[in-house]
Write a protein that holds these residues in place. Structure first.
Motif, PDB file in Angstrom:
ATOM      1  N   ASN A 161      -5.086   4.788  -8.316  1.00 53.17           N
ATOM      2  CA  ASN A 161      -4.204   5.879  -7.928  1.00 53.17           C
ATOM      3  C   ASN A 161      -3.735   5.677  -6.490  1.00 53.17           C
ATOM      4  OD1 ASN A 161      -2.825   8.270  -7.651  1.00 53.17           O
ATOM      5  ND2 ASN A 161      -4.651   9.564  -7.532  1.00 53.17           N
ATOM      6  N   ARG A 162      -2.573   5.062  -6.348  1.00 52.69           N
ATOM      7  CA  ARG A 162      -2.036   4.799  -5.012  1.00 52.69           C
ATOM      8  C   ARG A 162      -1.793   6.061  -4.206  1.00 52.69           C
ATOM      9  NH1 ARG A 162       1.806  -0.146  -5.256  1.00 52.69           N
ATOM     10  NH2 ARG A 162       2.978   1.064  -3.728  1.00 52.69           N
ATOM     11  N   ALA A 163      -1.638   7.191  -4.901  1.00 51.77           N
ATOM     12  CA  ALA A 163      -1.329   8.449  -4.221  1.00 51.77           C
ATOM     13  C   ALA A 163      -2.576   9.268  -3.899  1.00 51.77           C
ATOM     14  CB  ALA A 163      -0.390   9.285  -5.092  1.00 51.77           C
ATOM     15  N   ALA A 164      -3.763   8.686  -4.117  1.00 46.61           N
ATOM     16  CA  ALA A 164      -5.001   9.445  -3.897  1.00 46.61           C
ATOM     17  C   ALA A 164      -5.180   9.848  -2.435  1.00 46.61           C
ATOM     18  CB  ALA A 164      -6.208   8.624  -4.354  1.00 46.61           C
ATOM     19  N   ARG A 165      -4.777   8.993  -1.521  1.00 46.30           N
ATOM     20  CA  ARG A 165      -4.889   9.247  -0.087  1.00 46.30           C
ATOM     21  C   ARG A 165      -3.662   8.648   0.595  1.00 46.30           C
ATOM     22  NH1 ARG A 165      -8.790  10.687  -2.591  1.00 46.30           N
ATOM     23  NH2 ARG A 165     -10.996  10.707  -1.997  1.00 46.30           N
ATOM     24  N   VAL A 166      -3.530   8.908   1.876  1.00 46.11           N
ATOM     25  CA  VAL A 166      -2.493   8.254   2.675  1.00 46.11           C
ATOM     26  C   VAL A 166      -3.140   7.582   3.870  1.00 46.11           C
ATOM     27  CG1 VAL A 166      -0.610   9.781   1.964  1.00 46.11           C
ATOM     28  CG2 VAL A 166      -1.990  10.366   3.992  1.00 46.11           C
ATOM     29  N   VAL A 167      -2.399   6.665   4.484  1.00 44.27           N
ATOM     30  CA  VAL A 167      -2.879   5.904   5.636  1.00 44.27           C
ATOM     31  C   VAL A 167      -1.901   6.087   6.784  1.00 44.27           C
ATOM     32  CG1 VAL A 167      -3.532   3.614   6.476  1.00 44.27           C
ATOM     33  CG2 VAL A 167      -3.876   4.192   4.061  1.00 44.27           C
ATOM     34  N   THR A 177       1.679   5.440   4.920  1.00 46.22           N
ATOM     35  CA  THR A 177       1.790   4.677   3.674  1.00 46.22           C
ATOM     36  C   THR A 177       0.855   5.263   2.619  1.00 46.22           C
ATOM     37  OG1 THR A 177      -0.003   3.046   3.903  1.00 46.22           O
ATOM     38  CG2 THR A 177       2.039   2.630   5.136  1.00 46.22           C
ATOM     39  N   ASP A 178       1.121   4.880   1.367  1.00 46.87           N
ATOM     40  CA  ASP A 178       0.163   5.219   0.325  1.00 46.87           C
ATOM     41  C   ASP A 178      -0.883   4.110   0.262  1.00 46.87           C
ATOM     42  OD1 ASP A 178       1.238   3.077  -1.080  1.00 46.87           O
ATOM     43  OD2 ASP A 178       2.275   4.320  -2.566  1.00 46.87           O
ATOM     44  N   LEU A 179      -1.790   4.165  -0.694  1.00 46.49           N
ATOM     45  CA  LEU A 179      -2.866   3.176  -0.773  1.00 46.49           C
ATOM     46  C   LEU A 179      -2.373   1.814  -1.265  1.00 46.49           C
ATOM     47  CD1 LEU A 179      -5.787   5.346  -2.197  1.00 46.49           C
ATOM     48  CD2 LEU A 179      -5.332   4.696   0.175  1.00 46.49           C
ATOM     49  N   GLY A 180      -1.151   1.769  -1.748  1.00 44.53           N
ATOM     50  CA  GLY A 180      -0.552   0.502  -2.145  1.00 44.53           C
ATOM     51  C   GLY A 180       0.297  -0.102  -1.050  1.00 44.53           C
ATOM     52  N   THR A 181       0.262   0.472   0.131  1.00 44.39           N
ATOM     53  CA  THR A 181       0.990   0.067   1.344  1.00 44.39           C
ATOM     54  C   THR A 181       2.484   0.373   1.293  1.00 44.39           C
ATOM     55  OG1 THR A 181       1.531  -2.253   0.794  1.00 44.39           O
ATOM     56  CG2 THR A 181      -0.674  -1.815   1.704  1.00 44.39           C
ATOM     57  N   ALA A 182       2.934   1.164   0.325  1.00 44.00           N
ATOM     58  CA  ALA A 182       4.334   1.585   0.319  1.00 44.00           C
ATOM     59  C   ALA A 182       4.560   2.580   1.455  1.00 44.00           C
ATOM     60  CB  ALA A 182       4.689   2.230  -1.014  1.00 44.00           C
ATOM     61  N   VAL A 183       5.623   2.375   2.231  1.00 42.81           N
ATOM     62  CA  VAL A 183       5.915   3.238   3.374  1.00 42.81           C
ATOM     63  C   VAL A 183       6.539   4.545   2.888  1.00 42.81           C
ATOM     64  CG1 VAL A 183       7.279   3.476   5.483  1.00 42.81           C
ATOM     65  CG2 VAL A 183       6.187   1.286   4.940  1.00 42.81           C
ATOM     66  N   LEU A 184       5.886   5.669   3.222  1.00 43.17           N
ATOM     67  CA  LEU A 184       6.368   6.995   2.830  1.00 43.17           C
ATOM     68  C   LEU A 184       7.243   7.610   3.917  1.00 43.17           C
ATOM     69  CD1 LEU A 184       3.026   8.392   1.345  1.00 43.17           C
ATOM     70  CD2 LEU A 184       4.849   7.126   0.165  1.00 43.17           C
ATOM     71  N   ALA A 185       6.956   7.282   5.158  1.00 41.33           N
ATOM     72  CA  ALA A 185       7.751   7.763   6.301  1.00 41.33           C
ATOM     73  C   ALA A 185       7.439   6.861   7.481  1.00 41.33           C
ATOM     74  CB  ALA A 185       7.410   9.215   6.636  1.00 41.33           C
ATOM     75  N   ARG A 239       3.327  14.840  13.236  1.00 43.37           N
ATOM     76  CA  ARG A 239       4.697  15.179  12.826  1.00 43.37           C
ATOM     77  C   ARG A 239       5.162  14.308  11.661  1.00 43.37           C
ATOM     78  NH1 ARG A 239       5.413  15.439  18.528  1.00 43.37           N
ATOM     79  NH2 ARG A 239       6.316  13.334  18.532  1.00 43.37           N
ATOM     80  N   LEU A 240       4.831  13.028  11.709  1.00 41.19           N
ATOM     81  CA  LEU A 240       5.242  12.100  10.653  1.00 41.19           C
ATOM     82  C   LEU A 240       4.551  12.453   9.332  1.00 41.19           C
ATOM     83  CD1 LEU A 240       7.091   9.601  10.481  1.00 41.19           C
ATOM     84  CD2 LEU A 240       5.057   8.180  10.864  1.00 41.19           C
ATOM     85  N   LEU A 241       3.301  12.827   9.425  1.00 38.58           N
ATOM     86  CA  LEU A 241       2.536  13.208   8.234  1.00 38.58           C
ATOM     87  C   LEU A 241       3.152  14.432   7.567  1.00 38.58           C
ATOM     88  CD1 LEU A 241      -0.051  12.263   6.774  1.00 38.58           C
ATOM     89  CD2 LEU A 241      -1.343  13.827   8.235  1.00 38.58           C
ATOM     90  N   ALA A 242       3.583  15.385   8.372  1.00 39.71           N
ATOM     91  CA  ALA A 242       4.188  16.609   7.827  1.00 39.71           C
ATOM     92  C   ALA A 242       5.461  16.296   7.041  1.00 39.71           C
ATOM     93  CB  ALA A 242       4.489  17.584   8.963  1.00 39.71           C
ATOM     94  N   ARG A 243       6.177  15.269   7.470  1.00 41.91           N
ATOM     95  CA  ARG A 243       7.403  14.886   6.755  1.00 41.91           C
ATOM     96  C   ARG A 243       7.119  14.410   5.337  1.00 41.91           C
ATOM     97  NH1 ARG A 243      10.180  10.706  10.701  1.00 41.91           N
ATOM     98  NH2 ARG A 243      10.922   9.940   8.667  1.00 41.91           N
ATOM     99  N   THR A 244       5.909  13.935   5.085  1.00 38.87           N
ATOM    100  CA  THR A 244       5.570  13.437   3.753  1.00 38.87           C
ATOM    101  C   THR A 244       4.955  14.520   2.867  1.00 38.87           C
ATOM    102  OG1 THR A 244       3.297  12.755   4.306  1.00 38.87           O
ATOM    103  CG2 THR A 244       5.082  11.191   4.790  1.00 38.87           C
ATOM    104  N   GLY A 245       4.728  15.707   3.428  1.00 38.07           N
ATOM    105  CA  GLY A 245       4.098  16.773   2.658  1.00 38.07           C
ATOM    106  C   GLY A 245       2.589  16.682   2.627  1.00 38.07           C
ATOM    107  N   HIS A 246       2.018  15.824   3.467  1.00 41.82           N
ATOM    108  CA  HIS A 246       0.560  15.666   3.530  1.00 41.82           C
ATOM    109  C   HIS A 246       0.032  16.264   4.831  1.00 41.82           C
ATOM    110  CE1 HIS A 246       0.108  13.019   0.027  1.00 41.82           C
ATOM    111  NE2 HIS A 246       1.252  12.471   0.390  1.00 41.82           N
TER     112      HIS A 246
END
Length: 377
Positions: free
Chosen positions: A70-76, A91-99, A124-131
């Motif tokens: 589950n790549r969306a289980a956590r963020v980095v 990023t997600d756990l698969g290293t895809a850049v979310l913001a 601030r960056l984290l808030a942009r991703t909804g996390h």
């Protein structure tokens, strides 16, 4: 003494490649008892590290449920801090850049000012991703200087006054509430480039040509840091053409003092940074083009020795000066292929970075995810 059975992290390492697998397949791949695999999967499912894959796999009888990472289980949270230019990402756990976010923040203003800005920017960056911070499994930071990886503390960094020995992981971890891993910036770039662009390459060298020059080494698909984390510091190898060129490390004749972005900018009118040098090359400035190609030759002189010694399959050239394209690559290739052993260069590839400016933040994510998965019970 009986060897302890692999933990749930072993299952995650297998599933991390994105391929869904059934319980029976995991039993076969790990050598664990079916009951043990079931127990490990239950724990991973409860923490959302894995999820049932959509659909079922036919196995001759009742369709079997498959499980996937589950790549969306956590963020980095990741940061690639340069001498003057920074890139941050979630990023997600698969290293895809979310913001992501870039800024020009000089590293020499000191650790507390820089890290305070970093913590605020991450929030601030984290808030942009909804996390929020509760979703963060770790923080990865790359610094433009030597880092003792075990402690995450900079060690006598030439361009980072006030940073020597500063407890970056503890200081930042207290404010973000997550584990913080710190490494030299070129090491995380090597990780990122290897993970995304060259996953099947066993031996790779990544060379960053920016304000300074550094090298990250992938050996047997693992990052080689050396005894104290100083492996790959090729910028301070003395080169014959260096003569008495003063280097910021205190010595003279270093490769960085001859071929680094700062050294090139100092020799060009209208250039103050490595990015200015690239702009001049792109605008057709003949002197800038000549200097960049010669810088490639100087770097090639050092790389020829590394190719003979280490025998990598791929050499990747990244950093600001690499954005000058074929000019620097041509200089590197010219010398490496003429001065290295034919056997070492028979299948050698020398190419530009495929990730460009993102190599560092993606590599920092790889570093954090591998650490996080290794600690899953």
């Amino acid at each position: 003494m009986a060897q302890e059975a692999p933990g749930a992290g072993a299952l995650l390492s297998i599933l991390r490649d994105g391929q869904a697998r059934t319980k029976a397949e995991l039993v076969q791949l790990t050598g664990l008892a079916r009951s043990t695999v079931s127990q490990r999967l239950d724990a991973l499912l409860s923490e959302r590290w894995v999820v049932p894959a959509s659909g079922a796999i036919a196995s001759g009888g009742r369709p079997a449920t498959a499980f996937s990472f589950n790549r969306a289980a956590r963020v980095v949270l990741t940061a690639d801090l340069g001498a003057t230019h920074d890139r941050l990402a979630v990023t997600d756990l698969g290293t895809a850049v979310l913001a992501e976010h870039t800024a020009d923040v000089p590293i020499d203003r000191g650790p507390e000012a820089t890290l305070s800005w970093l913590a605020e920017s991450f929030t601030r960056l984290l808030a942009r991703t909804g996390h929020d911070l509760a979703d963060v499994c770790g923080v990865g930071v790359g610094l433009p200087g030597p880092v003792e990886h075990a402690s995450g503390r900079p060690v006598n960094p030439p361009i980072m006054p006030g940073w020597d020995g500063f407890p970056v992981p503890e200081w930042l971890g207290d404010r973000l509430g997550a584990p913080v891993l710190v490494d030299n910036d070129v090491n995380i770039m090597a990780l990122g480039e290897h993970w995304i662009a060259h996953p099947q390459t066993d031996h790779l060298v990544y060379v960053k040509i920016g304000t300074g020059i550094g090298c990250g080494i992938i050996s047997d698909r693992r990052l080689h840091r050396g005894a104290q984390g100083a492996a790959g510091d090729i910028g301070h190898i003395r080169v014959p053409s260096g003569e008495d060129a003063a280097c910021r490390c205190g010595n003279t004749g270093c490769l960085e003092a001859v071929a680094g972005g700062a050294a090139l900018a100092a020799r060009l009118d209208g250039a103050e940074s490595s990015r200015d040098v690239v702009d001049l090359v792109r605008s057709g400035n003949t002197e800038a083009t000549r200097l960049v190609r010669q810088a490639g030759r100087e770097i090639g002189t050092v790389l020829a020795s590394i190719v003979n010694f280490f025998n990598p399959a791929t050499v990747v050239i990244g950093g600001d000066i690499a954005e000058a394209g074929e000019h620097v690559l041509a200089g590197v290739r010219e010398v490496v292929y003429s001065r290295s052993l034919p056997l070492a260069t028979q299948h050698l590839r020398i190419q530009g970075s495929e990730l460009g400016d993102r190599a560092g933040v993606i590599g920092a994510a790889v570093m954090v995810v591998e650490h996080a998965l290794s600690r899953v019970d």
